[in-house]
Scaffold this motif. Structure first.
Motif, short mmCIF file in Angstrom:
data_model
loop_
_atom_site.label_atom_id
_atom_site.label_comp_id
_atom_site.label_asym_id
_atom_site.label_seq_id
_atom_site.Cartn_x
_atom_site.Cartn_y
_atom_site.Cartn_z
N ASP A 143 1.13 7.13 -4.00
CA ASP A 143 1.17 6.31 -3.16
C ASP A 143 2.89 6.38 -2.51
O ASP A 143 3.65 6.99 -3.11
CB ASP A 143 0.95 4.94 -3.53
CG ASP A 143 0.54 3.98 -2.20
OD1 ASP A 143 0.97 4.37 -1.21
OD2 ASP A 143 -0.03 2.79 -2.62
N GLU A 144 2.98 5.59 -1.61
CA GLU A 144 4.38 5.13 -1.13
C GLU A 144 5.09 4.16 -2.15
O GLU A 144 4.34 3.51 -2.75
CB GLU A 144 4.38 4.53 0.20
CG GLU A 144 3.91 5.74 1.33
CD GLU A 144 3.95 4.62 2.73
OE1 GLU A 144 4.21 5.48 3.66
OE2 GLU A 144 3.46 3.64 2.89
N SER A 192 5.75 0.73 6.18
CA SER A 192 4.38 1.08 6.64
C SER A 192 3.45 -0.08 7.21
O SER A 192 2.70 -0.16 8.01
CB SER A 192 3.70 1.70 5.60
OG SER A 192 4.25 3.08 5.27
N THR A 193 3.61 -1.20 6.61
CA THR A 193 3.12 -2.58 6.67
C THR A 193 3.42 -2.78 8.33
O THR A 193 2.41 -3.38 9.05
CB THR A 193 3.26 -3.41 5.76
OG1 THR A 193 2.89 -3.29 4.43
CG2 THR A 193 2.58 -5.01 6.36
N TRP A 197 7.79 1.03 -2.97
CA TRP A 197 7.61 -0.44 -2.29
C TRP A 197 8.65 -0.53 -1.03
O TRP A 197 7.76 -1.11 -0.05
CB TRP A 197 8.20 -1.40 -3.14
CG TRP A 197 9.87 -1.19 -3.74
CD1 TRP A 197 10.47 -0.34 -4.63
CD2 TRP A 197 11.02 -1.97 -2.75
NE1 TRP A 197 11.89 -0.53 -4.34
CE2 TRP A 197 12.18 -1.35 -3.33
CE3 TRP A 197 10.90 -2.81 -1.91
CZ2 TRP A 197 13.48 -1.91 -3.02
CZ3 TRP A 197 12.09 -3.14 -1.36
CH2 TRP A 197 13.25 -2.84 -1.79
N ASP A 215 0.36 0.99 5.90
CA ASP A 215 0.08 0.64 4.66
C ASP A 215 -1.13 1.17 3.74
O ASP A 215 -1.35 1.21 2.58
CB ASP A 215 0.17 -0.60 4.40
CG ASP A 215 -0.74 -1.53 5.25
OD1 ASP A 215 -1.17 -0.82 6.12
OD2 ASP A 215 -0.95 -2.70 4.80
N GLN A 254 8.97 1.90 1.14
CA GLN A 254 8.37 2.56 2.21
C GLN A 254 7.20 1.84 2.58
O GLN A 254 6.69 1.73 3.79
CB GLN A 254 7.78 4.09 1.59
CG GLN A 254 8.99 4.94 1.65
CD GLN A 254 8.50 6.22 0.82
OE1 GLN A 254 7.71 6.21 -0.15
NE2 GLN A 254 8.97 7.54 1.50
N ASN A 255 6.65 1.32 1.47
CA ASN A 255 5.33 0.28 1.90
C ASN A 255 5.51 -0.96 2.98
O ASN A 255 4.63 -1.36 3.86
CB ASN A 255 4.65 -0.26 0.62
CG ASN A 255 3.19 -0.77 1.05
OD1 ASN A 255 2.88 -1.69 1.03
ND2 ASN A 255 2.32 0.36 1.01
N LYS A 264 0.38 5.94 -8.15
CA LYS A 264 -0.21 4.26 -8.07
C LYS A 264 -0.91 4.07 -9.34
O LYS A 264 -1.02 3.20 -9.89
CB LYS A 264 -0.42 4.00 -6.78
CG LYS A 264 -1.32 2.70 -6.72
CD LYS A 264 -1.94 2.31 -5.00
CE LYS A 264 -2.08 0.98 -5.24
NZ LYS A 264 -2.69 0.60 -3.81
N ARG A 296 -2.58 6.78 1.18
CA ARG A 296 -2.33 7.10 -0.17
C ARG A 296 -3.16 8.65 -0.38
O ARG A 296 -3.87 9.12 0.58
CB ARG A 296 -3.40 6.27 -1.05
CG ARG A 296 -4.96 6.14 -0.83
CD ARG A 296 -5.45 5.22 -1.59
NE ARG A 296 -7.00 5.12 -1.61
CZ ARG A 296 -7.80 4.73 -0.77
NH1 ARG A 296 -7.05 3.93 0.24
NH2 ARG A 296 -9.04 4.78 -0.74
#
Length: 290
Positions: free
Chosen positions: A241-242, A250-251, A244, A174, A246-247, A210, A177
């Motif tokens: 950025d990625e 990623s998290t 939502w 996450d 994808q994030n 972003k 970027r």
């Protein structure tokens, strides 16, 4: 380079160094530094600039196309300098009036932001590549080439090269970027400047903007555009950025997730206990009421 920024300065170079301005533009490391004075150009106008930024992973293909005109009835020659960090020499290409142009590329440390000190000139402090290696946050590469105009001649100048994004574009969690910074203000030293178009083409790994200090419009799939009849105030700063979902994934891939969950686990447990208690209490009251 720790922080990568995209810097464009297409300017007339008055001298390198220019002793008369030495006291006004003294470098931080005066024993190895030199000043470059950029003079206001009263003959060449920029009729339009189209900047295409195509992102592919942690890299971007940059193509800057300028339509320039000699506004006088006399022939003129000028030297142009294009500043950008992380220039891959093998990928640089300069086309002037439909012909490939020879150029030189040198690395410098940028000790001062380019700023206008009077109405007709501005300067930047550039130091040699030895200092640049020790201060990589302020390192720039200078692409220098010549332009020759016949009276009232108008033609295109195209500068293209590969570029490495700033930020953390290679991360797969996450913190991922990409950062792009582009100097716009120095173009004011040309006689006139008009019609700026910036096209930003993103890839599927970082498909959204972003943040940006300029207002881009989405004109297609992962495609954004900015248009202005004049130069905007300030320089271009973009963070991509990625999206939502994808994030979210990623998290879950974050190497810090286990530690974070361990730290938060007592609070999560307390929260679950509170939820269970509230649920039990509500059900108990409903049974008692009925």
């Amino acid at each position: 380079m720790k922080k990568v920024s995209l810097i464009f300065v297409l300017v007339l170079v008055l001298s390198l160094p220019q002793i008369v301005y030495a006291n006004m533009a003294a470098p931080k490391h005066s024993d190895i530094g030199s000043s470059i004075t950029f003079e206001k150009n009263d003959t060449i106008s920029v009729l339009s600039e189209v900047l295409d930024i195509t992102v592919n992973g942690s890299q971007a293909d940059i193509v800057a196309t300028y339509k320039m005109k000699n506004t006088t009835n006399e022939s003129t020659s000028t030297q142009a300098m294009f500043l950008s960090p992380n220039v891959e020499n093998s990928s640089v290409n300069i086309v002037v009036n439909d012909k490939d142009k020879s150029f030189t590329v040198e690395s410098y440390g940028l000790n001062y932001n380019t700023e206008i000190k009077t109405n007709d000139w501005q300067y930047a402090i550039l130091t040699d590549d030895e200092l640049a290696r020790h201060n990589q946050e302020q390192t720039v590469d200078a692409i220098t080439f010549d332009m020759n105009f016949t009276p009232n001649e108008e033609y295109e100048v195209i500068v293209s090269y590969g570029y490495s994004l700033g930020g953390y574009p290679d991360y797969d969690f996450d913190a991922k970027r990409g950062e792009i910074e582009y100097y716009l203000a120095p173009a004011t030293i040309w006689k006139d400047f008009s019609n700026l178009t910036i096209n930003l083409y993103l890839d599927k790994n970082m498909p959204i903007i972003k943040s940006s200090n300029l207002e881009f419009k989405k004109v297609g799939v992962r495609t954004y555009q900015y248009n202005s009849n004049t130069l905007p105030e300030g320089n271009l700063e973009i963070v991509i950025d990625e999206n939502w979902y994808q994030n979210i994934f990623s998290t879950l891939r974050s190497p810090y997730l286990d530690i974070t969950l361990m730290i938060l686990s007592p609070f999560i447990l307390i929260g679950l206990i509170i939820v269970v208690f509230i649920t039990w209490y509500i059900r108990k009251r409903k049974k008692h009421t009925s």
